[in-house]
Write a protein that holds these residues in place. Structure first.
Motif, PDB file in Angstrom:
ATOM      1  N   LYS A 124       0.847  -1.189   0.000  1.00 54.66           N
ATOM      2  CA  LYS A 124       0.000   0.000   0.000  1.00 54.66           C
ATOM      3  C   LYS A 124       0.885   1.242   0.000  1.00 54.66           C
ATOM      4  O   LYS A 124       1.973   1.244   0.593  1.00 54.66           O
ATOM      5  CB  LYS A 124      -0.899   0.007   1.248  1.00 54.66           C
ATOM      6  CG  LYS A 124      -1.781   1.228   1.390  1.00 54.66           C
ATOM      7  CD  LYS A 124      -2.611   1.152   2.664  1.00 54.66           C
ATOM      8  CE  LYS A 124      -3.475   2.389   2.843  1.00 54.66           C
ATOM      9  NZ  LYS A 124      -4.296   2.320   4.078  1.00 54.66           N
ATOM     10  N   ILE A 125       0.437   2.295  -0.690  1.00 50.96           N
ATOM     11  CA  ILE A 125       1.115   3.583  -0.610  1.00 50.96           C
ATOM     12  C   ILE A 125       0.441   4.382   0.509  1.00 50.96           C
ATOM     13  O   ILE A 125      -0.719   4.769   0.396  1.00 50.96           O
ATOM     14  CB  ILE A 125       1.026   4.372  -1.927  1.00 50.96           C
ATOM     15  CG1 ILE A 125       1.609   3.565  -3.083  1.00 50.96           C
ATOM     16  CG2 ILE A 125       1.760   5.707  -1.787  1.00 50.96           C
ATOM     17  CD1 ILE A 125       3.077   3.283  -2.987  1.00 50.96           C
ATOM     18  N   ALA A 126       1.148   4.548   1.590  1.00 47.24           N
ATOM     19  CA  ALA A 126       0.603   5.287   2.730  1.00 47.24           C
ATOM     20  C   ALA A 126       0.998   6.761   2.614  1.00 47.24           C
ATOM     21  O   ALA A 126       1.982   7.118   1.949  1.00 47.24           O
ATOM     22  CB  ALA A 126       1.124   4.703   4.037  1.00 47.24           C
ATOM     23  N   GLY A 127       0.221   7.631   3.280  1.00 49.05           N
ATOM     24  CA  GLY A 127       0.524   9.053   3.268  1.00 49.05           C
ATOM     25  C   GLY A 127       1.811   9.347   3.998  1.00 49.05           C
ATOM     26  O   GLY A 127       2.290   8.545   4.805  1.00 49.05           O
ATOM     27  N   GLY A 128       2.420  10.501   3.712  1.00 50.30           N
ATOM     28  CA  GLY A 128       3.660  10.882   4.372  1.00 50.30           C
ATOM     29  C   GLY A 128       3.488  10.920   5.880  1.00 50.30           C
ATOM     30  O   GLY A 128       2.446  11.326   6.399  1.00 50.30           O
ATOM     31  N   ARG A 129       4.528  10.505   6.581  1.00 50.85           N
ATOM     32  CA  ARG A 129       4.444  10.481   8.050  1.00 50.85           C
ATOM     33  C   ARG A 129       4.287  11.892   8.617  1.00 50.85           C
ATOM     34  O   ARG A 129       3.602  12.119   9.589  1.00 50.85           O
ATOM     35  CB  ARG A 129       5.715   9.835   8.616  1.00 50.85           C
ATOM     36  CG  ARG A 129       5.850   8.364   8.271  1.00 50.85           C
ATOM     37  CD  ARG A 129       7.116   7.795   8.901  1.00 50.85           C
ATOM     38  NE  ARG A 129       7.236   6.376   8.650  1.00 50.85           N
ATOM     39  CZ  ARG A 129       7.779   5.848   7.572  1.00 50.85           C
ATOM     40  NH1 ARG A 129       8.256   6.646   6.627  1.00 50.85           N
ATOM     41  NH2 ARG A 129       7.859   4.547   7.416  1.00 50.85           N
ATOM     42  N   VAL A 130       4.959  12.832   8.008  1.00 50.92           N
ATOM     43  CA  VAL A 130       4.850  14.226   8.440  1.00 50.92           C
ATOM     44  C   VAL A 130       4.719  15.081   7.187  1.00 50.92           C
ATOM     45  O   VAL A 130       5.580  15.048   6.309  1.00 50.92           O
ATOM     46  CB  VAL A 130       6.094  14.675   9.245  1.00 50.92           C
ATOM     47  CG1 VAL A 130       5.932  16.123   9.685  1.00 50.92           C
ATOM     48  CG2 VAL A 130       6.292  13.765  10.442  1.00 50.92           C
ATOM     49  N   SER A 131       3.669  15.842   7.092  1.00 53.56           N
ATOM     50  CA  SER A 131       3.460  16.651   5.889  1.00 53.56           C
ATOM     51  C   SER A 131       4.408  17.838   5.879  1.00 53.56           C
ATOM     52  O   SER A 131       4.937  18.266   6.901  1.00 53.56           O
ATOM     53  CB  SER A 131       2.007  17.156   5.839  1.00 53.56           C
ATOM     54  OG  SER A 131       1.797  18.107   6.835  1.00 53.56           O
ATOM     55  N   ASP A 132       4.627  18.360   4.682  1.00 54.48           N
ATOM     56  CA  ASP A 132       5.500  19.541   4.545  1.00 54.48           C
ATOM     57  C   ASP A 132       4.938  20.722   5.342  1.00 54.48           C
ATOM     58  O   ASP A 132       5.667  21.535   5.890  1.00 54.48           O
ATOM     59  CB  ASP A 132       5.630  19.913   3.072  1.00 54.48           C
ATOM     60  CG  ASP A 132       6.436  18.874   2.305  1.00 54.48           C
ATOM     61  OD1 ASP A 132       6.308  18.824   1.074  1.00 54.48           O
ATOM     62  OD2 ASP A 132       7.196  18.133   2.976  1.00 54.48           O
ATOM     63  N   GLN A 133       3.595  20.747   5.420  1.00 53.61           N
ATOM     64  CA  GLN A 133       2.955  21.862   6.138  1.00 53.61           C
ATOM     65  C   GLN A 133       3.288  21.795   7.612  1.00 53.61           C
ATOM     66  O   GLN A 133       3.613  22.790   8.251  1.00 53.61           O
ATOM     67  CB  GLN A 133       1.441  21.808   5.912  1.00 53.61           C
ATOM     68  CG  GLN A 133       0.708  22.979   6.556  1.00 53.61           C
ATOM     69  CD  GLN A 133      -0.777  22.928   6.276  1.00 53.61           C
ATOM     70  OE1 GLN A 133      -1.287  21.970   5.722  1.00 53.61           O
ATOM     71  NE2 GLN A 133      -1.470  23.975   6.642  1.00 53.61           N
ATOM     72  N   LYS A 134       3.230  20.591   8.204  1.00 54.56           N
ATOM     73  CA  LYS A 134       3.530  20.441   9.608  1.00 54.56           C
ATOM     74  C   LYS A 134       4.999  20.720   9.879  1.00 54.56           C
ATOM     75  O   LYS A 134       5.379  21.257  10.916  1.00 54.56           O
ATOM     76  CB  LYS A 134       3.152  19.040  10.085  1.00 54.56           C
ATOM     77  CG  LYS A 134       1.643  18.814  10.168  1.00 54.56           C
ATOM     78  CD  LYS A 134       1.337  17.414  10.702  1.00 54.56           C
ATOM     79  CE  LYS A 134      -0.179  17.207  10.805  1.00 54.56           C
ATOM     80  NZ  LYS A 134      -0.507  15.844  11.299  1.00 54.56           N
ATOM     81  N   LYS A 135       5.857  20.297   8.914  1.00 58.15           N
ATOM     82  CA  LYS A 135       7.289  20.542   9.100  1.00 58.15           C
ATOM     83  C   LYS A 135       7.579  22.051   9.185  1.00 58.15           C
ATOM     84  O   LYS A 135       8.426  22.490   9.945  1.00 58.15           O
ATOM     85  CB  LYS A 135       8.065  19.928   7.935  1.00 58.15           C
ATOM     86  CG  LYS A 135       8.186  18.420   8.009  1.00 58.15           C
ATOM     87  CD  LYS A 135       9.006  17.910   6.822  1.00 58.15           C
ATOM     88  CE  LYS A 135       9.157  16.412   6.886  1.00 58.15           C
ATOM     89  NZ  LYS A 135       9.928  15.894   5.732  1.00 58.15           N
ATOM     90  N   SER A 136       6.860  22.816   8.351  1.00 55.74           N
ATOM     91  CA  SER A 136       7.111  24.254   8.302  1.00 55.74           C
ATOM     92  C   SER A 136       6.710  24.937   9.596  1.00 55.74           C
ATOM     93  O   SER A 136       7.216  25.985   9.942  1.00 55.74           O
ATOM     94  CB  SER A 136       6.356  24.882   7.117  1.00 55.74           C
ATOM     95  OG  SER A 136       4.948  24.744   7.294  1.00 55.74           O
ATOM     96  N   LYS A 137       5.744  24.344  10.315  1.00 50.57           N
ATOM     97  CA  LYS A 137       5.317  24.916  11.599  1.00 50.57           C
ATOM     98  C   LYS A 137       6.299  24.544  12.702  1.00 50.57           C
ATOM     99  O   LYS A 137       6.341  25.175  13.715  1.00 50.57           O
ATOM    100  CB  LYS A 137       3.921  24.396  11.944  1.00 50.57           C
ATOM    101  CG  LYS A 137       2.851  24.925  10.997  1.00 50.57           C
ATOM    102  CD  LYS A 137       1.492  24.405  11.392  1.00 50.57           C
ATOM    103  CE  LYS A 137       0.398  24.901  10.463  1.00 50.57           C
ATOM    104  NZ  LYS A 137      -0.944  24.398  10.830  1.00 50.57           N
TER     105      LYS A 137
END
Length: 258
Positions: A245-258
């Motif tokens: 399965k292709i799972a979603g990223g563990r941490v999104s770029d948006q969360k990283k930026s915060k």
């Protein structure tokens, strides 16, 4: 498990099994029951570079002391069965094979690929002798490796004549990850299965099964029933069992930026 069965019975059995496949797939089976099954274009077939005859000599008796002696002499204590439950009359033969040959094959192929590939086996009175006791095609059913050195400690083989049906854990090879939409978006591959068990006619045992990830998006998965194999192979697990399965990223770029 190896099941001795006539070619005509095999053809009837496969026709029944193929009710779960399309009529087009069933039509690929040979009309002549005596005709051998063949690998199909576009599907994996064994690499001829590893077409090797495994050499063996008879082993007089089982037991720990004998096995230790064999390993010290550069040999791997092994056994050949007619069927998986060979302890109950399965034409059992005790043999020893060469440590260097088995180590080389396992090293080149990988353990899971070694136990899903057929080999010719020659049993002679002594290594290098012209006295041939038995020549048979075999499937390495199990190989036990030393946990520290990966040296082969013992091997179990099954005889695999053309009419045999073999239960095999076929390795999966994942391809197309470089263009997978889900992976390019930052998802990650969740590998659920490394092998899938099939009932395979001995003449067309696949060396592996390709798993195409090239069109897989985030949260999409591939099921066992989606795998492309020869129509004469019978899946021995639920077709709805997920393979990856292709799972979603563990941490999104948006969360990283915060």
């Amino acid at each position: 498990m190896l099941i001795k069965i006539t070619r005509s019975t095999l053809s009837k059995s496969l026709n029944l099994q193929l009710r779960c496949f399309s009529q087009a797939a069933a039509a690929i089976l040979p009309d002549d029951p005596s005709a051998p099954l063949t690998y199909l274009d576009g599907l994996p077939r064994p690499d001829p570079r590893y077409d090797e005859t495994i050499l063996a000599i008879p082993r007089a008796s089982p037991g720990t002391r004998v096995s230790v002696k064999e390993r010290k002499a550069g040999r791997v204590p092994s056994i050949v069965f007619e069927q998986e439950d060979g302890q109950h009359g399965g034409n059992k033969r005790l043999i020893s094979v060469q440590t260097n040959q088995i180590r080389k094959l396992v090293g080149h192929l990988g353990r899971s690929f070694f136990v899903s590939r057929l080999f010719d086996l020659e049993v002679r009175s002594e290594f290098g002798s012209g006295d041939l006791i038995e020549k048979v095609r075999v499937l390495p059913r199990k190989v036990h490796l030393h946990s520290g050195t990966d040296a082969p400690l013992n091997v179990t083989f099954l005889r695999a004549p053309p009419e045999a049906l073999l239960k095999i854990d076929v390795p999966l090879v994942f391809r197309g990850d470089d263009v997978s939409p889900g992976l390019r978006k930052g998802g990650y591959l969740n590998t659920i299965k490394r092998t899938v068990k099939f009932l395979c006619p001995a003449d067309i045992v696949p060396p592996y099964i390709d798993v195409d990830l090239s069109e897989l998006d985030v949260e999409q998965k591939i099921l066992a029933g989606d795998l492309k194999v020869h129509p004469a192979l019978k899946l021995l697990r639920s077709k709805d069992e997920p393979v990856c399965k292709i799972a979603g990223g563990r941490v999104s770029d948006q969360k990283k930026s915060k």
